[in-house]
Write a protein that holds these residues in place. Structure first.
Motif, PDB file in Angstrom:
ATOM      1  N   SER A   9       0.870  -1.016   0.121  1.00  0.00           N
ATOM      2  CA  SER A   9       0.144  -0.172  -0.099  1.00  0.00           C
ATOM      3  C   SER A   9       0.828   1.132  -0.077  1.00  0.00           C
ATOM      4  N   ASP A  10       0.303   2.384   0.116  1.00  0.00           N
ATOM      5  CA  ASP A  10       1.213   3.691   0.100  1.00  0.00           C
ATOM      6  C   ASP A  10       2.003   3.633   1.197  1.00  0.00           C
ATOM      7  N   ARG A  11       1.567   2.966   2.169  1.00  0.00           N
ATOM      8  CA  ARG A  11       2.559   3.366   3.524  1.00  0.00           C
ATOM      9  C   ARG A  11       2.788   1.905   4.141  1.00  0.00           C
ATOM     10  N   ILE A  48      18.290   7.326  11.942  1.00  0.00           N
ATOM     11  CA  ILE A  48      17.688   6.797  10.617  1.00  0.00           C
ATOM     12  C   ILE A  48      15.889   7.035  10.758  1.00  0.00           C
ATOM     13  N   LEU A  49      15.530   6.888  11.965  1.00  0.00           N
ATOM     14  CA  LEU A  49      14.205   7.027  12.314  1.00  0.00           C
ATOM     15  C   LEU A  49      13.685   8.547  12.527  1.00  0.00           C
ATOM     16  N   ASP A  50      14.600   9.322  12.517  1.00  0.00           N
ATOM     17  CA  ASP A  50      14.384  10.871  12.724  1.00  0.00           C
ATOM     18  C   ASP A  50      13.143  11.344  12.087  1.00  0.00           C
ATOM     19  N   GLY A  51      11.993  11.671  12.639  1.00  0.00           N
ATOM     20  CA  GLY A  51      10.927  12.258  12.077  1.00  0.00           C
ATOM     21  C   GLY A  51       9.832  11.191  11.400  1.00  0.00           C
ATOM     22  N   VAL A  52      10.378   9.776  11.546  1.00  0.00           N
ATOM     23  CA  VAL A  52       9.652   8.797  10.923  1.00  0.00           C
ATOM     24  C   VAL A  52       8.760   8.058  12.058  1.00  0.00           C
ATOM     25  N   SER A  53       7.496   7.802  11.585  1.00  0.00           N
ATOM     26  CA  SER A  53       6.573   7.043  12.290  1.00  0.00           C
ATOM     27  C   SER A  53       6.483   5.657  11.778  1.00  0.00           C
ATOM     28  N   LEU A  54       6.963   4.527  12.460  1.00  0.00           N
ATOM     29  CA  LEU A  54       7.221   3.178  11.638  1.00  0.00           C
ATOM     30  C   LEU A  54       6.646   2.213  12.901  1.00  0.00           C
ATOM     31  N   THR A  55       5.964   1.225  12.267  1.00  0.00           N
ATOM     32  CA  THR A  55       5.333   0.130  13.198  1.00  0.00           C
ATOM     33  C   THR A  55       5.810  -1.372  12.459  1.00  0.00           C
ATOM     34  N   ALA A  56       5.996  -1.978  13.104  1.00  0.00           N
ATOM     35  CA  ALA A  56       6.080  -3.700  12.544  1.00  0.00           C
ATOM     36  C   ALA A  56       5.282  -4.701  13.164  1.00  0.00           C
ATOM     37  N   GLN A  57       4.520  -5.454  12.070  1.00  0.00           N
ATOM     38  CA  GLN A  57       3.635  -6.609  12.676  1.00  0.00           C
ATOM     39  C   GLN A  57       4.205  -7.766  12.018  1.00  0.00           C
ATOM     40  N   THR A 116       4.916  -0.562   8.401  1.00  0.00           N
ATOM     41  CA  THR A 116       3.949   0.490   8.080  1.00  0.00           C
ATOM     42  C   THR A 116       4.479   1.726   8.468  1.00  0.00           C
ATOM     43  N   THR A 117       4.429   2.937   7.695  1.00  0.00           N
ATOM     44  CA  THR A 117       4.955   4.455   8.213  1.00  0.00           C
ATOM     45  C   THR A 117       3.645   5.226   8.218  1.00  0.00           C
ATOM     46  N   GLY A 118       3.874   6.123   8.870  1.00  0.00           N
ATOM     47  CA  GLY A 118       2.900   7.272   9.260  1.00  0.00           C
ATOM     48  C   GLY A 118       2.637   7.953   7.866  1.00  0.00           C
TER      49      GLY A 118
END
Length: 495
Positions: free
Chosen positions: A88-90, A129-138, A147-149
């Motif tokens: 998907s996009d994210r 590397i995750l500065d400003g990045v919303s990231l979840t892992a399932q 998935t990123t914000g």
């Protein structure tokens, strides 16, 4: 060339006396039993936590691995993930390699991967590397969905960062600490760490890939460049990273490798407080600094004069960069008092600071110089306690893409914003570059953001460094990596 300080000489003598290096070059290979003796520049700053810059040590020792790797061109390749697709996009789905064991004997599973990524996402502070990045892992059956914000076209590249290495669940403690000792997946198992002095790794015979040819790695942290070079000359080390320019000419040419690298020697000017809030005074610094003099006098020609923040290790940057227009005119310094700082871990930087100080004083500034070891100066630099700071900075270290560097160093919310720059035009162009798909369009967007940063004169790029690595003639197949991610690999061995 300056002589080592008494402290450095004492430290080096202690290392030699403690047996960190073998002393007899003739008996070297036999005494080391096929083990690689490695002299490294900087000691651990965060207890070898993979969530810090220490992660790159773990990567260079081939002990901690990531889902994705990068080739020489920066193309994403399989690592602990055998493949991936954007669903998907994210969201991206990564297939997890089967048959991989952690060094503690547990199996690599999607749940273990998701745990490592979640720990990095929730760390404080976050990995750069995750500065400003919303990231979840399932975790799913045989895969992990990341998935990123916001849509992020470089998720695979981001997951190649050593700061997102996958470690066994046993690496993580309830209080937030992370230990890579015996918890990685690489061909070498980290056995022990002796503070900021030494580290020991043994070959991991349960490795999922090609078995390492070397029996292990014995690491010594030797901040003094002269001592690292001397260890190559005497046979006390097999590999020495970051050989100072002043020492390179003293070594046998057969033991020296020189590679252009994406590392820029930059003068950061504090725009938050002090004289360099004035754009005209920043422009005066730009006009005063003589990069050609620094390359010639300090680097002995073993560096490349900077035309921008990105150098010859990224050929597309030079090919696509346009001349800058609309730059601020220099103002008269009129004796403005400034503090110029740098660190001593890279031997050339104090010399660079002296050359810069002289040029700034010639231009009319009053300059006080501060030099410390990096571990003792970083916090003050990030807090804006200096008016100017000289930094040797990797520009594509984290993801193989310079957007992360531009964001962390030059945007309002950047985690490594030494200049304190907060310019809406810069932020907008960096955001645009981050949203652009990989390829020529992204490269053009990166250069537009670079131009916006350069117009502020918050950072004065002076030169692009080269990797100068020392390898004893007994060493075969060590990596010469411009990104400084790999050094000792499964192929590295003693002849």
């Amino acid at each position: 060339m300056r002589a080592p300080t008494p402290l450095v000489l004492a430290m080096t003598a202690a290392l030699l006396a403690s047996g960190c290096f073998a002393g007899d070059p003739a008996a070297d290979a036999g005494a080391s039993n096929g083990r690689i003796k490695l002299a490294m520049l900087q000691p651990p700053r965060s207890g070898l936590s993979p969530l810090s810059d220490d992660a790159f040590k773990l990567s260079r020792w081939s002990t901690a691995e990531t889902l994705v790797t990068l080739d020489a061109e920066g193309t994403a390749l399989p690592g602990l993930a055998t493949g991936w697709q954007r669903i998907s996009d994210r969201a991206w789905e990564f297939t997890i390699r089967a048959g991989v064991s952690f060094h503690d004997g547990t199996a690599l599973t999607p749940a273990a991967v998701a745990n490592s990524l979640d720990r990095a996402t929730n760390a404080s502070p976050k990995p750069r590397i995750l500065d400003g990045v919303s990231l979840t892992a399932q975790a799913r059956e045989g895969s992990v969905v990341v998935t990123t914000g916001e849509p992020d076209p470089l998720v695979p590249h981001r997951l190649s960062s050593p700061q997102l290495a996958i470690l066994a669940p046993s690496a993580y403690t309830p209080d937030g600490r992370v230990s890579p000792v015996g918890t990685g997946t690489g061909p070498f198992r980290l056995v022990s760490v002796n503070g900021t002095t030494t580290a020991t790794l043994d070959r991991f015979d349960g490795y999922w890939g090609e078995r390492a040819r070397a029996a292990g790695i014995d690491v010594s942290f030797v901040p003094d460049g002269a001592a690292r070079a001397a260890a190559i000359r005497s046979g006390e080390a097999h590999i020495a990273e970051a050989v100072p320019v002043s020492q390179a000419a003293l070594l046998d040419p057969a033991t020296i490798t020189e590679v252009p690298m994406p590392r820029t020697n930059t003068l950061y000017l504090n725009t938050r407080s002090g004289p360099f809030r004035d754009a005209g005074l920043r422009a005066a610094v730009r006009e005063a600094v003589d990069a050609d003099e620094i390359v010639r006098a300090v680097y002995e020609g073993r560096a490349d004069r900077a035309e921008g923040l990105l150098g010859p290790a990224l050929p597309w940057a030079a090919a696509g960069r346009a001349p800058l227009a609309g730059r601020t005119a220099p103002a008269q310094p009129r004796g403005a008092a400034i503090t110029l700082a740098t660190f001593s871990d890279r031997a050339e930087l104090p010399e660079v600071a002296s050359v810069v100080q002289q040029r700034l004083e010639d231009a009319g500034f009053t300059v006080t110089q501060v030099v410390r070891e990096y571990a003792h100066i970083e916090q003050d630099a990030l807090a804006g306690k200096f008016d100017a700071f000289i930094l040797s900075r990797a520009t594509v270290l984290d993801s193989g893409d310079p957007v992360a560097y531009l964001k962390s160093d030059f945007t309002c919310d950047g985690s490594f914003n030494l200049s304190g720059l907060c310019d809406p035009a810069v932020d907008e162009l960096v955001r645009a570059a981050a949203a652009t798909e990989a390829g020529d369009a992204r490269r053009a967007a990166v250069l537009a953001a670079e131009a916006a940063v350069l117009r502020t004169d918050a950072a004065i790029p002076m030169l692009h460094e080269r990797v100068i690595q020392g390898d004893a003639t007994s060493v075969a197949d060590s990596a010469k990596d411009p990104r400084e991610r790999t050094l000792v690999t499964t192929a590295t061995h003693l002849r």
